[in-house]
Motif scaffolding. Structure first.
Motif, PDB file in Angstrom:
ATOM      1  N   LEU A  71      74.823  -6.929 -43.552  1.00 45.25           N
ATOM      2  CA  LEU A  71      75.721  -6.792 -42.410  1.00 45.25           C
ATOM      3  C   LEU A  71      77.147  -7.213 -42.762  1.00 45.25           C
ATOM      4  O   LEU A  71      78.119  -6.686 -42.208  1.00 45.25           O
ATOM      5  CB  LEU A  71      75.207  -7.643 -41.238  1.00 45.25           C
ATOM      6  CG  LEU A  71      73.914  -7.147 -40.593  1.00 45.25           C
ATOM      7  CD1 LEU A  71      73.339  -8.205 -39.651  1.00 45.25           C
ATOM      8  CD2 LEU A  71      74.150  -5.842 -39.834  1.00 45.25           C
ATOM      9  N   ALA A  72      77.279  -8.148 -43.704  1.00 49.64           N
ATOM     10  CA  ALA A  72      78.607  -8.605 -44.123  1.00 49.64           C
ATOM     11  C   ALA A  72      79.315  -7.589 -45.008  1.00 49.64           C
ATOM     12  O   ALA A  72      80.533  -7.676 -45.205  1.00 49.64           O
ATOM     13  CB  ALA A  72      78.488  -9.942 -44.860  1.00 49.64           C
ATOM     14  N   THR A  73      78.552  -6.637 -45.534  1.00 51.76           N
ATOM     15  CA  THR A  73      79.133  -5.611 -46.415  1.00 51.76           C
ATOM     16  C   THR A  73      78.808  -4.211 -45.914  1.00 51.76           C
ATOM     17  O   THR A  73      78.843  -3.255 -46.681  1.00 51.76           O
ATOM     18  CB  THR A  73      78.590  -5.780 -47.846  1.00 51.76           C
ATOM     19  OG1 THR A  73      77.145  -5.697 -47.827  1.00 51.76           O
ATOM     20  CG2 THR A  73      78.998  -7.109 -48.438  1.00 51.76           C
ATOM     21  N   ASP A  74      78.486  -4.100 -44.631  1.00 50.36           N
ATOM     22  CA  ASP A  74      78.011  -2.848 -44.046  1.00 50.36           C
ATOM     23  C   ASP A  74      79.008  -1.702 -44.235  1.00 50.36           C
ATOM     24  O   ASP A  74      80.168  -1.811 -43.859  1.00 50.36           O
ATOM     25  CB  ASP A  74      77.758  -3.062 -42.541  1.00 50.36           C
ATOM     26  CG  ASP A  74      77.027  -1.889 -41.906  1.00 50.36           C
ATOM     27  OD1 ASP A  74      76.696  -0.933 -42.625  1.00 50.36           O
ATOM     28  OD2 ASP A  74      76.782  -1.946 -40.684  1.00 50.36           O
TER      29      ASP A  74
ATOM     30  N   ASP B 294      83.948  -1.326 -35.304  1.00 51.68           N
ATOM     31  CA  ASP B 294      82.728  -2.136 -35.244  1.00 51.68           C
ATOM     32  C   ASP B 294      82.381  -2.713 -36.608  1.00 51.68           C
ATOM     33  O   ASP B 294      82.004  -3.884 -36.733  1.00 51.68           O
ATOM     34  CB  ASP B 294      81.553  -1.297 -34.730  1.00 51.68           C
ATOM     35  CG  ASP B 294      81.662  -1.002 -33.239  1.00 51.68           C
ATOM     36  OD1 ASP B 294      82.539  -1.593 -32.593  1.00 51.68           O
ATOM     37  OD2 ASP B 294      80.870  -0.178 -32.733  1.00 51.68           O
ATOM     38  N   LYS B 295      82.514  -1.888 -37.650  1.00 47.59           N
ATOM     39  CA  LYS B 295      82.176  -2.357 -39.003  1.00 47.59           C
ATOM     40  C   LYS B 295      83.123  -3.460 -39.457  1.00 47.59           C
ATOM     41  O   LYS B 295      82.689  -4.447 -40.056  1.00 47.59           O
ATOM     42  CB  LYS B 295      82.224  -1.181 -39.992  1.00 47.59           C
ATOM     43  CG  LYS B 295      81.043  -0.222 -39.877  1.00 47.59           C
ATOM     44  CD  LYS B 295      80.998   0.774 -41.015  1.00 47.59           C
ATOM     45  CE  LYS B 295      82.109   1.792 -40.895  1.00 47.59           C
ATOM     46  NZ  LYS B 295      81.984   2.881 -41.910  1.00 47.59           N
ATOM     47  N   ARG B 296      84.403  -3.291 -39.166  1.00 47.46           N
ATOM     48  CA  ARG B 296      85.387  -4.297 -39.572  1.00 47.46           C
ATOM     49  C   ARG B 296      85.124  -5.619 -38.851  1.00 47.46           C
ATOM     50  O   ARG B 296      85.149  -6.693 -39.453  1.00 47.46           O
ATOM     51  CB  ARG B 296      86.790  -3.779 -39.259  1.00 47.46           C
ATOM     52  CG  ARG B 296      87.910  -4.640 -39.807  1.00 47.46           C
ATOM     53  CD  ARG B 296      89.214  -3.858 -39.924  1.00 47.46           C
ATOM     54  NE  ARG B 296      89.568  -3.202 -38.678  1.00 47.46           N
ATOM     55  CZ  ARG B 296      89.642  -1.869 -38.530  1.00 47.46           C
ATOM     56  NH1 ARG B 296      89.364  -1.062 -39.543  1.00 47.46           N
ATOM     57  NH2 ARG B 296      89.984  -1.337 -37.368  1.00 47.46           N
ATOM     58  N   LYS B 297      84.855  -5.546 -37.538  1.00 46.70           N
ATOM     59  CA  LYS B 297      84.563  -6.740 -36.745  1.00 46.70           C
ATOM     60  C   LYS B 297      83.292  -7.414 -37.245  1.00 46.70           C
ATOM     61  O   LYS B 297      83.239  -8.639 -37.428  1.00 46.70           O
ATOM     62  CB  LYS B 297      84.409  -6.325 -35.282  1.00 46.70           C
ATOM     63  CG  LYS B 297      84.059  -7.442 -34.317  1.00 46.70           C
ATOM     64  CD  LYS B 297      83.913  -6.855 -32.911  1.00 46.70           C
ATOM     65  CE  LYS B 297      83.522  -7.922 -31.898  1.00 46.70           C
ATOM     66  NZ  LYS B 297      83.341  -7.341 -30.537  1.00 46.70           N
TER      67      LYS B 297
ATOM     68  N   SER C 214      83.595  -9.159 -40.824  1.00 46.14           N
ATOM     69  CA  SER C 214      84.351 -10.415 -40.766  1.00 46.14           C
ATOM     70  C   SER C 214      83.488 -11.562 -40.248  1.00 46.14           C
ATOM     71  O   SER C 214      83.473 -12.655 -40.830  1.00 46.14           O
ATOM     72  CB  SER C 214      85.575 -10.229 -39.867  1.00 46.14           C
ATOM     73  OG  SER C 214      86.240 -11.456 -39.669  1.00 46.14           O
ATOM     74  N   VAL C 215      82.766 -11.321 -39.158  1.00 52.61           N
ATOM     75  CA  VAL C 215      81.932 -12.365 -38.556  1.00 52.61           C
ATOM     76  C   VAL C 215      80.768 -12.736 -39.464  1.00 52.61           C
ATOM     77  O   VAL C 215      80.467 -13.922 -39.674  1.00 52.61           O
ATOM     78  CB  VAL C 215      81.408 -11.916 -37.173  1.00 52.61           C
ATOM     79  CG1 VAL C 215      80.412 -12.929 -36.620  1.00 52.61           C
ATOM     80  CG2 VAL C 215      82.561 -11.725 -36.196  1.00 52.61           C
ATOM     81  N   PHE C 216      80.116 -11.730 -40.036  1.00 54.52           N
ATOM     82  CA  PHE C 216      78.911 -12.020 -40.816  1.00 54.52           C
ATOM     83  C   PHE C 216      79.224 -12.633 -42.181  1.00 54.52           C
ATOM     84  O   PHE C 216      78.349 -13.269 -42.785  1.00 54.52           O
ATOM     85  CB  PHE C 216      78.040 -10.769 -40.951  1.00 54.52           C
ATOM     86  CG  PHE C 216      77.131 -10.586 -39.771  1.00 54.52           C
ATOM     87  CD1 PHE C 216      75.913 -11.251 -39.709  1.00 54.52           C
ATOM     88  CD2 PHE C 216      77.505  -9.805 -38.699  1.00 54.52           C
ATOM     89  CE1 PHE C 216      75.079 -11.117 -38.612  1.00 54.52           C
ATOM     90  CE2 PHE C 216      76.685  -9.656 -37.593  1.00 54.52           C
ATOM     91  CZ  PHE C 216      75.469 -10.316 -37.540  1.00 54.52           C
TER      92      PHE C 216
ATOM     93  N   MET D 152      75.369  -7.224 -29.900  1.00 56.01           N
ATOM     94  CA  MET D 152      74.080  -7.926 -29.982  1.00 56.01           C
ATOM     95  C   MET D 152      73.881  -8.493 -31.381  1.00 56.01           C
ATOM     96  O   MET D 152      73.422  -9.631 -31.548  1.00 56.01           O
ATOM     97  CB  MET D 152      72.931  -6.989 -29.610  1.00 56.01           C
ATOM     98  CG  MET D 152      71.546  -7.610 -29.809  1.00 56.01           C
ATOM     99  SD  MET D 152      71.300  -9.121 -28.831  1.00 56.01           S
ATOM    100  CE  MET D 152      70.655  -8.407 -27.311  1.00 56.01           C
ATOM    101  N   ARG D 153      74.234  -7.719 -32.406  1.00 52.93           N
ATOM    102  CA  ARG D 153      74.085  -8.214 -33.782  1.00 52.93           C
ATOM    103  C   ARG D 153      74.937  -9.466 -33.992  1.00 52.93           C
ATOM    104  O   ARG D 153      74.486 -10.455 -34.586  1.00 52.93           O
ATOM    105  CB  ARG D 153      74.484  -7.126 -34.786  1.00 52.93           C
ATOM    106  CG  ARG D 153      73.580  -5.909 -34.796  1.00 52.93           C
ATOM    107  CD  ARG D 153      73.804  -5.043 -36.030  1.00 52.93           C
ATOM    108  NE  ARG D 153      75.130  -4.464 -36.111  1.00 52.93           N
ATOM    109  CZ  ARG D 153      75.493  -3.312 -35.557  1.00 52.93           C
ATOM    110  NH1 ARG D 153      74.623  -2.624 -34.827  1.00 52.93           N
ATOM    111  NH2 ARG D 153      76.719  -2.833 -35.720  1.00 52.93           N
ATOM    112  N   ILE D 154      76.162  -9.421 -33.496  1.00 55.48           N
ATOM    113  CA  ILE D 154      77.066 -10.576 -33.664  1.00 55.48           C
ATOM    114  C   ILE D 154      76.576 -11.780 -32.870  1.00 55.48           C
ATOM    115  O   ILE D 154      76.578 -12.914 -33.372  1.00 55.48           O
ATOM    116  CB  ILE D 154      78.501 -10.189 -33.251  1.00 55.48           C
ATOM    117  CG1 ILE D 154      79.089  -9.217 -34.281  1.00 55.48           C
ATOM    118  CG2 ILE D 154      79.380 -11.428 -33.122  1.00 55.48           C
ATOM    119  CD1 ILE D 154      80.446  -8.649 -33.899  1.00 55.48           C
ATOM    120  N   ALA D 155      76.134 -11.554 -31.632  1.00 52.31           N
ATOM    121  CA  ALA D 155      75.632 -12.665 -30.809  1.00 52.31           C
ATOM    122  C   ALA D 155      74.418 -13.309 -31.466  1.00 52.31           C
ATOM    123  O   ALA D 155      74.292 -14.544 -31.506  1.00 52.31           O
ATOM    124  CB  ALA D 155      75.271 -12.162 -29.406  1.00 52.31           C
ATOM    125  N   ALA D 156      73.515 -12.483 -31.989  1.00 50.44           N
ATOM    126  CA  ALA D 156      72.321 -13.007 -32.657  1.00 50.44           C
ATOM    127  C   ALA D 156      72.704 -13.763 -33.929  1.00 50.44           C
ATOM    128  O   ALA D 156      72.168 -14.847 -34.217  1.00 50.44           O
ATOM    129  CB  ALA D 156      71.366 -11.863 -32.996  1.00 50.44           C
TER     130      ALA D 156
END
Length: 443
Positions: A318-321, A330-333, A336-338, A281-285
């Motif tokens: 989120l980009a440095t979570d 999940d954190k690595r994915k 990278s996206v954020f 959901m975070r990535i989709a948003a």
């Protein structure tokens, strides 16, 4: 797509020929005419019904063999004969048989252009899909919705796909909004509704109605309590994600006036989904926000977002979570996206990438193009590369020009091995490719 969003859509080529018909009593009528059929029973007959029509292989075999099935196992007529058998089996008494038949047809259409074949049988296929959506249970409904998406991809824009959407749209909408239906079925129907509307709708009011339907689903995830910092996921979260992604796809073909209206409605609410405890959901948003910024700046180069500081702070976090409570994968994915999303929002930058298919390549250079590519890749799976080469609708969408004519020797060297297809289908990290293009409305 609405007329003002459509590119030139010349007649799709396809492998014609009617082949030899199946001798079953429920055989599909040539020319797509309606048949008089008895409603199938909910009683579950044995899967052995599949063997009653000799020569029909397991429909799921298309998932493994893909386009190579023609070269290795027979001619075009053999394939069409099998497909006619699968169409017959969508009327079988066994739910498992109907589901397998739906999946077999879908896998075949995802693996090869069969425009002429399905053009003659589109009404029969549409009737079967509608019946399975209405009468079937979760897995069968999912298989029917997935087939409907690929059917529209094959047909492309035009009166034929409009008829498919006109018939199936109300059924899809009913399932999506039915709180008692299976979440997985509603999720697949939401994706299907968005894809079919993107391809087929000529009526702008129908486009707006579809957007509102999808909005009514994903906005239920919006943060409602200002004192709460985290949105807890629920079983409905996967449905909300699919609805949001389908809505975002349709936003790319809306007129400028409607885009502005939607941006005003959602720009300040959508960031609340970044606090969801569900990584998808975070990535989709986040990706939807990046696309919305791209659309807004395409309309107004000096576009100003009031809460930019707050938003960039959330994106940077989120980009440095480094949250220890989250899974490493999940954190690595997410990081990278954020990183890419933060660059898009702060610097108006997009990490352009290249998609190779056969001797051609496509440059993904914006969020609209990436989202469109990702959506159709989800629908077509490992058949995406084949359709990029052969499907004139998709080539028009991605501005690739007419299909490149290749000789048999070249085609043979381009074949993907069964191992490679399995590697991609299983979602290996190295198989992911991110891509994109300029907004339809900005042309």
């Amino acid at each position: 797509m609405p007329k003002n969003k459509k590119r030139n859509t010349p007649h799709r080529g396809g492998s014609g020929g009617s082949g030899t018909g199946a001798a079953a009593a429920t055989a599909a009528t040539a020319g797509g005419q309606h048949r008089n059929v008895q409603p199938f029973s909910d009683e579950d007959a044995s899967i052995e019904t599949m063997s009653h029509c000799s020569g029909y292989s397991d429909p799921s075999s298309f998932a493994e063999d893909g386009p190579e099935v023609l070269d290795e196992e027979g001619t075009q007529e053999d394939l069409e004969y099998k497909l006619k058998g699968f169409i017959d089996l969508t009327l079988d008494k066994s739910a498992k048989t109907r589901q397998a038949a739906l999946e077999g047809i879908k896998n075949a259409l995802a693996s090869k252009m069969l425009y002429e074949f399905i053009l003659e049988r589109r009404m029969t296929l549409t009737d079967s899909i509608e019946r399975c959506l209405k009468k079937g249970k979760s897995d069968e409904q999912r298989a029917a919705a997935a087939l409907a998406s690929v059917l529209c991809v094959q047909l492309g824009p035009g009166i034929e796909s409009e008829e498919v959407l006109k018939t199936l749209g109300p059924v899809l909408k009913k399932i999506i909004c039915d709180g008692t239906a299976s979440i997985q079925a509603r999720q697949t129907c939401a994706t299907c509704f968005g894809v079919c509307c993107f391809i087929a709708t000529e009526d702008i009011t129908e486009l707006y109605s579809t957007l509102e339907c999808l909005e009514s689903i994903f906005t239920k995830s919006y943060l409602k309590d200002k004192d709460t910092n985290v949105i807890c996921s629920t079983p409905n979260t996967v449905l909300h994600i699919s609805a949001l992604l389908a809505w975002t796809l349709l936003l790319t073909i809306c007129p400028i006036s409607e885009v502005k209206k939607k941006l005003e409605m959602h720009f300040h609410k959508l960031p609340s989904l970044l606090s969801s405890d569900d990584v998808n959901m975070r990535i989709a948003a986040g990706e939807s926000l990046a696309l919305m910024f791209e659309l807004a700046r395409g309309m107004e180069s000096d576009f100003f977002y009031e809460d930019m500081d707050s938003l960039t702070q959330m994106l940077r976090a989120l980009a440095t979570d480094g949250n220890k409570h989250r899974a490493k994968v999940d954190k690595r994915k997410q990081r990278s996206v954020f990183r890419d999303i933060l660059r898009a929002v702060e610097e108006r930058d997009f990490p352009a990438e290249t998609v190779k298919f056969g001797p051609e390549r496509m440059y993904i250079d914006c969020w609209v193009k990436k989202h469109t590519y990702d959506t159709f890749k989800e629908v077509l799976g490992s058949g995406m590369q084949y359709h990029l080469q052969s499907n004139e609708f998709l080539r028009n969408v991605f501005e690739l020009g007419p299909p490149v004519m290749l000789d048999a020797a070249t085609l043979k060297t381009m074949k993907i091995s069964r191992f490679e297809r399995h590697y991609v289908a299983k979602g290996h990290p190295c198989s992911n490719t991110y891509q994109h293009f300029s907004p339809f409305w900005a042309e």
